[in-house]
Each structure stands twice: as C-alpha cells, then as structure tokens.
Design an enzyme around this catalytic site. Structure first.
Site, PDB file in Angstrom:
ATOM      1  N   ASP A 229       1.099  -1.197  -0.030  1.00 13.25           N
ATOM      2  CA  ASP A 229      -0.175  -0.121  -0.121  1.00 13.25           C
ATOM      3  C   ASP A 229       0.872   1.328   0.029  1.00 13.25           C
ATOM      4  O   ASP A 229       1.851   1.331  -0.724  1.00 13.25           O
ATOM      5  CB  ASP A 229      -1.055  -0.145   1.242  1.00 13.25           C
ATOM      6  CG  ASP A 229      -2.182   0.908   1.177  1.00 13.25           C
ATOM      7  OD1 ASP A 229      -3.192   0.719   0.293  1.00 13.25           O
ATOM      8  OD2 ASP A 229      -1.841   2.159   1.725  1.00 13.25           O
ATOM      9  N   TYR A 365      -3.296  11.202   0.676  1.00 14.52           N
ATOM     10  CA  TYR A 365      -3.865  11.318  -0.557  1.00 14.52           C
ATOM     11  C   TYR A 365      -3.775  12.604  -1.397  1.00 14.52           C
ATOM     12  O   TYR A 365      -3.553  12.780  -2.670  1.00 14.52           O
ATOM     13  CB  TYR A 365      -5.303  10.710  -0.535  1.00 14.52           C
ATOM     14  CG  TYR A 365      -5.257   9.269  -0.388  1.00 14.52           C
ATOM     15  CD1 TYR A 365      -5.671   8.386  -1.385  1.00 14.52           C
ATOM     16  CD2 TYR A 365      -5.412   8.928   1.230  1.00 14.52           C
ATOM     17  CE1 TYR A 365      -5.513   7.027  -1.038  1.00 14.52           C
ATOM     18  CE2 TYR A 365      -5.388   7.577   1.190  1.00 14.52           C
ATOM     19  CZ  TYR A 365      -5.363   6.498   0.237  1.00 14.52           C
ATOM     20  OH  TYR A 365      -5.591   5.135   0.472  1.00 14.52           O
ATOM     21  N   HIS A 417      -4.272  -7.681   0.201  1.00 16.28           N
ATOM     22  CA  HIS A 417      -3.477  -6.426   0.111  1.00 16.28           C
ATOM     23  C   HIS A 417      -2.916  -6.154   1.582  1.00 16.28           C
ATOM     24  O   HIS A 417      -1.805  -5.570   1.432  1.00 16.28           O
ATOM     25  CB  HIS A 417      -4.689  -5.201  -0.149  1.00 16.28           C
ATOM     26  CG  HIS A 417      -4.292  -3.910  -0.121  1.00 16.28           C
ATOM     27  ND1 HIS A 417      -3.376  -3.592  -1.172  1.00 16.28           N
ATOM     28  CD2 HIS A 417      -4.430  -2.901   0.817  1.00 16.28           C
ATOM     29  CE1 HIS A 417      -3.258  -2.209  -0.879  1.00 16.28           C
ATOM     30  NE2 HIS A 417      -3.514  -1.979   0.281  1.00 16.28           N
TER      31      HIS A 417
END
Length: 448
Positions: A229, A365, A417
């Site tokens: 990630d 982000y 993930h």
C-alpha cells in the site's frame, strides 16, 4: 479540463497505497507517551537541534475518559436505513457494521491493544520538524540485516506487528539465524502516534527522505526497505532517491502498469489485444478498481477535510469507511472476518479514533498527486511478491519493465492487500528470500 476517467484513474491509484498530538475523543486530553519522564508529545518545541534529533522512549497510555467517550458515542449512533440491494455494491452493509460496532461498544478491550504496543520497544524522534513514532526491535542473531517496513491506509503499525517475530527471530519460525532482520516500523506522518503535519509538503518523497534519516540516526549504514500500500509507494520513492545506505527494496503492491496500458485504463476502454493471460488478469483487476472501487480515493484526493469531519466525529463513520476497504482488499471474498479477527480490525480503527488521525491520514492522498500503480523506473535491486487477493496481480512481464534490477519475483497462494496482517509467516518468508542476495558478508557493513 481533465476527463473524469483521468481523475478516477489518479484517485484509484492513490487508493492503495498512507503526531501524534494524541488528542483523544476530540477533547483536550492528550494521549500520554512518556517513559522515565521523557515527554513523547509530537511537535513539542525543542530548545536545540540536538534535542530535535534525540530518540525518546515512548509508551502508550490512553486516558480512560477517552474510552468512555468512545463507548458513549457508539451507543448514541443514529443508523441509516439499510442498503436496498442484497450485495455489497452500495458499500458496507448495515448488518455487518452493526455487528462489528455492537462488539466495539460492549466487549472490545483497547487495553489489550495498548499492551501489545507497550510490550515492544517504541520511540519518538523529530525529523524535519515533525515527531516520528516508531517500533525498533533488534534481532538477537548476529549479522541481522536492518529493515524498515512501512504500513499503509487504512492500516497502521498494527498491521505489521505479526511479522516482527518471524523476521527478528527466524529460527523460531522455520527460518535460519542468517535470515534475521533488525526491524524498524515507523508510523507515517499524520498516522497513529506520529506527528500531524501542520503545513503542506509531507508527501511520499519527503517521507522517503525521512526514513533514510531515521535509519542513519539509528546507526544503520546499510539497510533494506519493504512495504505494501503506501508502504510500497514509500519504498519505491526511496529506491528512486537511491540513498547510499539503501541496498534494495521489496514491495507487495508494485507499481508496474505500463504507460500504454495506463492510458487505456484511464479512458475506460476495453483491454487491448495481445495481452498474456497474466497481463489480462492484471488489466481486469485495475479496470474493476477504476470503475467500481475508486470513490473513496477520489474523495480523499480532492476533499480530505470535508470527509474528515465525519471521521473525527463519528466512530461508526470511521469504522464503516475502513471496514469497506477491509472487505474489498482482504483475500476473503468480501468477508474480512475470514482474514482478520474483529479485535484486529478494531485495534486499527480505534488507534485512528483515539489519535484523531482520520483526517490527517487522508491528507496524504491530497499531497500525492500521482498514480501509484503506473510503472516506476527503478534501477536499484528490487523484489516483488504478488498476493492473490491484491487489488491487481502484477505480472512478471510488467514488473521487469518497471524494476530494472528485479532480483526476486514470486506469486504466492494466500493473502491479500494487507499481506503482513493476513499472512505474516508467508510475507516473512518472502522477505527473507527476497533479500538473501543483498546481505553484506561483513556484518559491520550493515550493523551499527
């Protein structure tokens, strides 16, 4: 103006990649982080640069009133009506969230999570003006290789705890003494007990530089980096910067999508002819993410502050925001309870709640204006492990184009993930194999 497809592509790409002033429950109460009188309050002013570089012990002790406040907020939840479909296409399902939250408000015990952290050596040090919290476990085995591992979003240092034993003490977990690592697990800026950036600029490049500084400050002349990630993004950035001490990287969410494929994905067009079966699987995984799974990322890329009011004020809002990704990204067929226990998920969610880092974590982000799946151009030694439940399964043909010194590539049979969380023994074994060829023959090269 950029097309919606382009925006969705960028948002999606950010999706999988992410000080703790310690304000808990939205009050003025501080989460304590002190050992032997050494304050571990992030962003505390320092009288001199020497104290800025000091490594201070850290201990977690959340005030009871913060936990009481959390339970009261959970009890006062106003629930929405249930979804009007029988699947997950509208998001986290009401019955699933109510079951998790009911347990959270009655039977979940944060003190057990706190004890897990406090059983490990924790520290805080100021780097580039920001306090960085980290766990540092040195192996008892000689010639152990220093390793810095980075967590992701919506994960935290909790997602990495289960690999500490297999990596630092491999002989107790099916490995050999010469497979040992000294392990450094930092909390990213704006996450957990690390400091919350008060200005713009704490992007992956800056975090990568901070991690090299941290390893040097710990006395490691040579080391390796690993992550999934955001941890993959940070590790890739470290490799691109290629500081002298970095021997190589291992990632389990590699950035391999070739430019010509990225263009097609962003436009929403069908897969081109001529893809191998493995490349078609990768294309389909990315296409599904772009078209159906990118809403959360687009929100955090463009409006993290707007989203943050809900994440800071509503425990259920925070839990459902995270649970939706646990369902999407674990290797569980949409049933994250098959991959993670309720306590494991709630340890992570509660950490975000108590440190009020839902908003600050989402700001990463916004800071990272790039597509984190598009192929990198890395020339130092790199290794890749592909897990079957990953957002997309990178084919070796793409990995070789992105990582020019690909020293290891392997597809495993289980895990998603959150590899370190879901399959810690498998990931630890992969890390051992990936870095085997990079171990210095002289222990003095890697050690302190």
């Amino acid at each position: 103006m950029k097309s919606l497809g382009w925006l969705m592509g960028c948002a999606v790409a950010l999706a999988c990649a992410h000080e703790g002033k310690g304000v808990v429950g939205g009050s003025d109460t501080k989460t304590q982080g002190t050992v032997a009188g050494a304050a571990a309050q992030p962003q505390a002013d320092s009288a001199a640069s020497a104290s800025n570089e000091k490594i201070r012990p850290f201990n977690v002790s959340v005030p009871e009133k913060a936990l009481v406040d959390l339970r009261q907020r959970i009890a006062a939840t106003r629930w929405p009506d249930p979804e009007i479909v029988t699947d997950r296409s509208q998001g986290a399902q009401l019955a699933k969230i109510q079951a998790l939250v009911r347990y959270w408000g009655t039977d979940y015990d944060w003190r057990k999570a706190e004890a897990k952290l406090n059983a490990l050596p924790q520290f805080v040090t100021k780097i580039d003006g920001l306090d960085i919290h980290f766990i540092h476990v040195r192996s008892r085995h000689p010639n152990a290789l220093p390793l810095i591992m980075t967590h992701g979003w919506p994960g935290s240092i909790f997602e990495l705890l289960k690999v500490i034993g297999p990596l630092t003490d491999p002989t107790a977990h099916g490995g050999r003494a010469e497979d040992a690592f000294h392990v450094v697990l930092p909390s990213m800026p704006g996450y957990g007990f690390s400091g919350k950036p008060q200005t713009t600029g704490w992007n992956p490049d800056r975090i990568a530089r901070a991690w090299d500084e941290l390893m040097g400050r710990l006395g490691y002349k040579r080391y390796v980096a690993q992550g999934g990630d955001w941890g993959s993004v940070i590790s890739d950035k470290m490799a691109l910067q290629a500081p002298p001490g970095l021997l190589g990287i291992h990632v389990n969410m590699p950035a391999t999508v070739p430019p010509e494929i990225a263009k097609i994905l962003a436009s929403g067009d069908p897969a081109p002819a001529g893809l191998s079966p493995e490349e078609k699987v990768a294309f389909d995984g990315m296409d599904a993410l772009y078209k159906k799974g990118s809403g959360y990322a687009l929100m955090m890329v463009t409006r993290p502050q707007t989203l943050g009011y809900s994440l800071a004020d509503s425990p259920v809002g925070l839990a459902s925001w995270f649970y939706d990704k646990f369902a999407d990204w674990t290797h569980s067929g949409g049933e994250p309870e098959k991959a993670l226990t309720r306590d494991e998920m709630l340890d992570d969610i509660t950490l975000y709640w108590l440190t009020n880092t839902g908003t600050s974590s989402a700001q990463l982000y916004w800071e990272n204006n790039a597509n984190n799946f598009n192929a990198v151009d890395i020339s130092i030694p790199a290794a890749v492990t592909v897990f079957p439940g990953e957002i997309y399964r990178a084919p070796k043909s793409w990995a070789q184009r992105a990582y020019h010194k690909l020293i290891y590539f392997h597809e495993v049979e289980k895990g998603g993930h959150f590899a370190a969380w879901e399959q810690p023994e498998i990931l630890a074994s992969e890390i051992r194999a990936a870095f085997k060829s990079l171990r210095p023959t002289d222990a003095r090269v890697a050690g302190r």
